[in-house]
Design a protein around this motif. Structure first.
Motif, PDB file in Angstrom:
ATOM      1  N   ASP A   1       0.838  -1.188   0.000  1.00  0.00           N
ATOM      2  CA  ASP A   1       0.000   0.000   0.000  1.00  0.00           C
ATOM      3  C   ASP A   1       0.879   1.246   0.000  1.00  0.00           C
ATOM      4  O   ASP A   1       1.805   1.357   0.791  1.00  0.00           O
ATOM      5  CB  ASP A   1      -0.877  -0.028   1.257  1.00  0.00           C
ATOM      6  N   GLU A   2       0.577   2.202  -0.854  1.00  0.00           N
ATOM      7  CA  GLU A   2       1.364   3.426  -0.925  1.00  0.00           C
ATOM      8  C   GLU A   2       1.176   4.293   0.316  1.00  0.00           C
ATOM      9  O   GLU A   2       1.965   5.174   0.568  1.00  0.00           O
ATOM     10  CB  GLU A   2       0.950   4.236  -2.157  1.00  0.00           C
ATOM     11  N   LYS A   3       0.148   4.065   1.092  1.00  0.00           N
ATOM     12  CA  LYS A   3      -0.127   4.876   2.277  1.00  0.00           C
ATOM     13  C   LYS A   3       0.612   4.317   3.484  1.00  0.00           C
ATOM     14  O   LYS A   3       0.005   3.925   4.469  1.00  0.00           O
ATOM     15  CB  LYS A   3      -1.624   4.923   2.549  1.00  0.00           C
ATOM     16  N   GLY A   4       1.899   4.236   3.447  1.00  0.00           N
ATOM     17  CA  GLY A   4       2.666   3.820   4.614  1.00  0.00           C
ATOM     18  C   GLY A   4       3.501   2.579   4.398  1.00  0.00           C
ATOM     19  O   GLY A   4       4.485   2.392   5.074  1.00  0.00           O
ATOM     20  N   GLY A   5       3.116   1.716   3.471  1.00  0.00           N
ATOM     21  CA  GLY A   5       3.901   0.514   3.214  1.00  0.00           C
ATOM     22  C   GLY A   5       5.014   0.816   2.231  1.00  0.00           C
ATOM     23  O   GLY A   5       5.052   1.870   1.611  1.00  0.00           O
ATOM     24  N   ALA A   6       5.928  -0.130   2.094  1.00  0.00           N
ATOM     25  CA  ALA A   6       7.023   0.042   1.141  1.00  0.00           C
ATOM     26  C   ALA A   6       6.453   0.098  -0.273  1.00  0.00           C
ATOM     27  O   ALA A   6       5.511  -0.600  -0.588  1.00  0.00           O
ATOM     28  CB  ALA A   6       8.003  -1.112   1.270  1.00  0.00           C
ATOM     29  N   HIS A   7       7.027   0.922  -1.119  1.00  0.00           N
ATOM     30  CA  HIS A   7       6.562   0.978  -2.496  1.00  0.00           C
ATOM     31  C   HIS A   7       7.691   1.194  -3.488  1.00  0.00           C
ATOM     32  O   HIS A   7       7.491   1.676  -4.577  1.00  0.00           O
ATOM     33  CB  HIS A   7       5.466   2.033  -2.669  1.00  0.00           C
ATOM     34  N   ASN A   8       8.861   0.783  -3.123  1.00  0.00           N
ATOM     35  CA  ASN A   8      10.009   0.845  -4.002  1.00  0.00           C
ATOM     36  C   ASN A   8       9.856  -0.230  -5.079  1.00  0.00           C
ATOM     37  O   ASN A   8       9.514  -1.357  -4.779  1.00  0.00           O
ATOM     38  CB  ASN A   8      11.270   0.603  -3.160  1.00  0.00           C
ATOM     39  N   LYS A   9      10.127   0.099  -6.327  1.00  0.00           N
ATOM     40  CA  LYS A   9       9.940  -0.861  -7.412  1.00  0.00           C
ATOM     41  C   LYS A   9      10.875  -2.063  -7.333  1.00  0.00           C
ATOM     42  O   LYS A   9      10.727  -2.999  -8.097  1.00  0.00           O
ATOM     43  CB  LYS A   9      10.101  -0.175  -8.769  1.00  0.00           C
ATOM     44  N   THR A  10      11.823  -2.068  -6.427  1.00  0.00           N
ATOM     45  CA  THR A  10      12.688  -3.237  -6.282  1.00  0.00           C
ATOM     46  C   THR A  10      12.165  -4.175  -5.204  1.00  0.00           C
ATOM     47  O   THR A  10      12.720  -5.233  -4.997  1.00  0.00           O
ATOM     48  CB  THR A  10      14.134  -2.822  -5.932  1.00  0.00           C
ATOM     49  N   ASP A  11      11.106  -3.786  -4.509  1.00  0.00           N
ATOM     50  CA  ASP A  11      10.533  -4.637  -3.470  1.00  0.00           C
ATOM     51  C   ASP A  11       9.931  -5.899  -4.075  1.00  0.00           C
ATOM     52  O   ASP A  11       9.611  -5.949  -5.244  1.00  0.00           O
ATOM     53  CB  ASP A  11       9.438  -3.899  -2.705  1.00  0.00           C
ATOM     54  N   MET A  12       9.725  -6.894  -3.226  1.00  0.00           N
ATOM     55  CA  MET A  12       9.157  -8.146  -3.678  1.00  0.00           C
ATOM     56  C   MET A  12       7.641  -8.149  -3.537  1.00  0.00           C
ATOM     57  O   MET A  12       7.082  -7.439  -2.717  1.00  0.00           O
ATOM     58  CB  MET A  12       9.761  -9.294  -2.880  1.00  0.00           C
ATOM     59  N   PHE A  13       7.005  -8.953  -4.316  1.00  0.00           N
ATOM     60  CA  PHE A  13       5.556  -9.106  -4.361  1.00  0.00           C
ATOM     61  C   PHE A  13       5.248 -10.515  -3.874  1.00  0.00           C
ATOM     62  O   PHE A  13       5.825 -11.487  -4.367  1.00  0.00           O
ATOM     63  CB  PHE A  13       5.127  -8.914  -5.816  1.00  0.00           C
ATOM     64  N   LEU A  14       4.350 -10.652  -2.915  1.00  0.00           N
ATOM     65  CA  LEU A  14       3.940 -11.970  -2.419  1.00  0.00           C
ATOM     66  C   LEU A  14       2.448 -11.937  -2.155  1.00  0.00           C
ATOM     67  O   LEU A  14       1.966 -11.112  -1.375  1.00  0.00           O
ATOM     68  CB  LEU A  14       4.699 -12.336  -1.147  1.00  0.00           C
ATOM     69  N   LYS A  15       1.713 -12.799  -2.827  1.00  0.00           N
ATOM     70  CA  LYS A  15       0.266 -12.939  -2.636  1.00  0.00           C
ATOM     71  C   LYS A  15      -0.043 -14.410  -2.433  1.00  0.00           C
ATOM     72  O   LYS A  15       0.612 -15.268  -3.024  1.00  0.00           O
ATOM     73  CB  LYS A  15      -0.515 -12.459  -3.864  1.00  0.00           C
TER      74      LYS A  15
END
Length: 159
Positions: free
Chosen positions: A43-57
């Motif tokens: 979430d852009e409202k407080g969570g990390a949002h760097n494009k190098t971060d990992m995605f996990l769902k």
């Protein structure tokens, strides 16, 4: 020969899966789920949002827990694209190591790519070029040891 036939069959099933997936067989809550999300899925409202971060769902399907993990491929570690798609299939707390699994990505421009995933520890993995801005649909189709086929998917957005 048997494995090659299975992969070919699964690839054919994927050709139809986009129509099936889009026909209403899935939960349309993904719009709210990833609204305001970055490539990292945070979430852009407080969570990390760097494009190098990992995605996990994670998704549940037919009694299995599916983990979708996307990360930018490090130089020299590309497995067919700019990003590595990793999928883990679990039942209970145990990772299944005997599934045959294929993946499909529908790109923001409507194009698509189908690739088998290779086994790497408890995960299955392949690479895709996921740098294009917009929403990428990540789909999997896997066959368990009992011969049953299962499908699942998530959306991966790049802003």
């Amino acid at each position: 020969m048997k494995k090659q036939l299975l992969v070919t069959t699964l690839a054919g099933a994927f050709a139809l899966s986009g129509a099936v997936y889009g026909s209403g067989d899935h939960d349309h809550s993904h719009d709210e789920e990833h609204k305001g999300m970055t490539q990292s899925g945070h979430d852009e409202k407080g969570g990390a949002h760097n494009k190098t971060d990992m995605f996990l769902k994670q998704r549940a399907v037919d009694g299995y827990q599916i983990s979708f993990h996307v990360m930018r491929a490090k130089s020299g570690m590309e497995h067919g694209g700019s990003h590595n798609l990793m999928v883990k299939v679990e039942q209970g707390d145990k990772a299944l190591n005997d599934v045959v699994i294929n993946s499909k990505v529908v790109y923001p421009d409507g194009g698509a790519d189908i690739k088998p995933l290779m086994k790497m520890g408890d995960w299955y993995m392949t690479g895709y070029d996921l740098g294009e801005q917009g929403e990428h649909q990540l789909l999997i189709l896997f066959e368990t040891a009992d011969g049953a086929k299962h499908k699942s998917g998530v959306y991966y957005s790049v802003e």
